[in-house]
Design an enzyme around this catalytic site. Sequence first.
Site, PDB file in Angstrom:
ATOM      1  N   ASP A 133       6.604  22.781  76.777  1.00 29.95           N
ATOM      2  CA  ASP A 133       5.784  22.026  75.931  1.00 29.95           C
ATOM      3  C   ASP A 133       4.977  22.700  74.789  1.00 29.95           C
ATOM      4  O   ASP A 133       3.929  23.231  75.172  1.00 29.95           O
ATOM      5  CB  ASP A 133       5.014  21.251  76.709  1.00 29.95           C
ATOM      6  N   LYS A 165      10.175  12.809  71.061  1.00 26.98           N
ATOM      7  CA  LYS A 165       9.543  11.903  72.192  1.00 26.98           C
ATOM      8  C   LYS A 165       8.551  11.135  71.629  1.00 26.98           C
ATOM      9  O   LYS A 165       8.232  11.337  70.602  1.00 26.98           O
ATOM     10  CB  LYS A 165       9.114  12.950  73.156  1.00 26.98           C
ATOM     11  N   HIS A 166       7.969  10.060  72.557  1.00 27.24           N
ATOM     12  CA  HIS A 166       8.685   9.566  74.001  1.00 27.24           C
ATOM     13  C   HIS A 166       9.176   8.261  73.439  1.00 27.24           C
ATOM     14  O   HIS A 166       8.642   7.371  73.358  1.00 27.24           O
ATOM     15  CB  HIS A 166       7.299   9.333  74.901  1.00 27.24           C
ATOM     16  N   HIS A 187       0.468   9.577  83.211  1.00 25.09           N
ATOM     17  CA  HIS A 187       0.319  10.445  84.020  1.00 25.09           C
ATOM     18  C   HIS A 187      -0.277   9.899  85.434  1.00 25.09           C
ATOM     19  O   HIS A 187      -0.149  10.261  86.522  1.00 25.09           O
ATOM     20  CB  HIS A 187      -0.594  11.636  83.720  1.00 25.09           C
ATOM     21  N   ASP A 225      10.752  11.967  80.931  1.00 22.93           N
ATOM     22  CA  ASP A 225       9.414  12.791  80.920  1.00 22.93           C
ATOM     23  C   ASP A 225       9.356  13.345  82.517  1.00 22.93           C
ATOM     24  O   ASP A 225      10.247  12.958  83.172  1.00 22.93           O
ATOM     25  CB  ASP A 225       8.222  11.966  80.514  1.00 22.93           C
TER      26      ASP A 225
END
Length: 507
Positions: free
Chosen positions: A70, A169-170, A182, A254
């Site tokens: 990333d 992304k996303h 998350h 992800d």
Amino acid sequence: MLSLAQRVGRMMMVGFDGLRPPPHILDWLASGRIGGVYLFARNVQSPAQVQQLVAECRDAAPFPILVGIDQEGGIVARLRDSFSESPGNMALGAAKDPQLAEEVAAMMGREMAALGINWNFAPVADIAHQRDNPSVSTRSVGRDKQLVSDVVAAQIRGFQRSGLAATVKHFPGLGNTAIDTHVGLARVSGSLETLYEEDLLPFRRSIAADVACVMLTHVIYDELDADCPATMSRRIVTNLLRDELGFSGAVSTDCMEMKAITDQVGPGESAVRCVLAGVDLPLFSHTRARQEAAYEAVLAAAQSGRITEARIDESLARIESMKQRYSLDDAPALDVVDCPAHRTIAKQAARAGLVLLKAGTALPSLRESRVAALEFAAGRISDAVEAGSQRVFSDYLARRLPKADCTVLDPHDDSPLDESLFESDTLILLTRNAHLQPAQLQRAQAIVGRSQRVILVCARDPYDAGMLPNADTIICTNGDSRPSLIAAVDAICGDFHPSGRLTVALP
């Protein structure tokens, strides 16, 4: 001819702890149980060390592998100290210069290629619909779909001409929720019209720019598939992304260890559902047991016929094509990392992305006045966002203005401040997402209210400016990478006049 176990293994991408690959990772690479690895800040110490780590992984595998990371720039960047830091997406948007965005991406791409990394999980194409979205933040270019599309397409060109597979992304868009995936499963209930007219446009442009990979998000879109997050939805992966939008490249998830997934279903079943939906590369970032469970479950599903061998072979063809295209046969030497030319590009981009939202008294007069500076350290608002370049602003300001009294504040500490700070002619206040942290915002408002003259630096989201409008001068950096913080100090000292323009609306 590869065995079924080896073909399934080529789809598995994993992360690990440590500055060297642990023995089980080398064993998995050697046996074909995984097809590649991806790195985090926990794997990074220096350019030479990362290059050696990657070489060990490549040497262990009897076939070409993918090595990902990333490296978006800005608030999400795994390569920082001893590497060229760059402004993030919102700063690049504020600069209104797609060509500059392409050069920044190419700069980052050259450095990653020198390390042996051939797959970058960037750029971010999410539109900044909600100011309370903790995980998108300045990772988004902004609110304007055309500007987002222009900058993202430019970044794809920059990364990929440097030899890296870019990953947009996303999909199909993470900007219209305030829930961080998350920590929980997000749901978007907006109209299909908004999704098609707004959020999908940057992805269409990315596909037209020949992006190598699309990364899915763990969000349920009620109007597309009310039962499954995008990661595990055939309607979204196969029907929308592949059939309707015509994307023929690789598709990744992800991280499958985010709570949006783990709170709903186990690692093995989640991996199987992803592959059934049409995913090529399920990502498991952290836990060996979950990585093993994912591999074993997908293999068992393929052996039983739940997943057809044809479905596995479709993914394998796309993965192998990406590896061949981004093989790094002509990777640059390691001395390209943090070279003077790259630092110049980063400086140019950071200055171009700085916004002077409100101008008070002439800034150069600070050299002759009593100055105090208060910098809020970064509070944790999302696992996606890193601590960033702590103390860079205060340390550099102290070098430029040696008489300035500089203090870094813990955003959770409400201890009384030294009263002498408020006797200064000018108080420089740097906030980091105070609008998402009530304690920081309350303290910042009190500081502004008590000070004679305040220069406010909004070092992450510019939304703080709308919450602290009484500051005499307001500067928005649109991210707190090292170049952006240094640019803010240079602007305060009168070295240049910021010309960037905000890409989101303030309350």
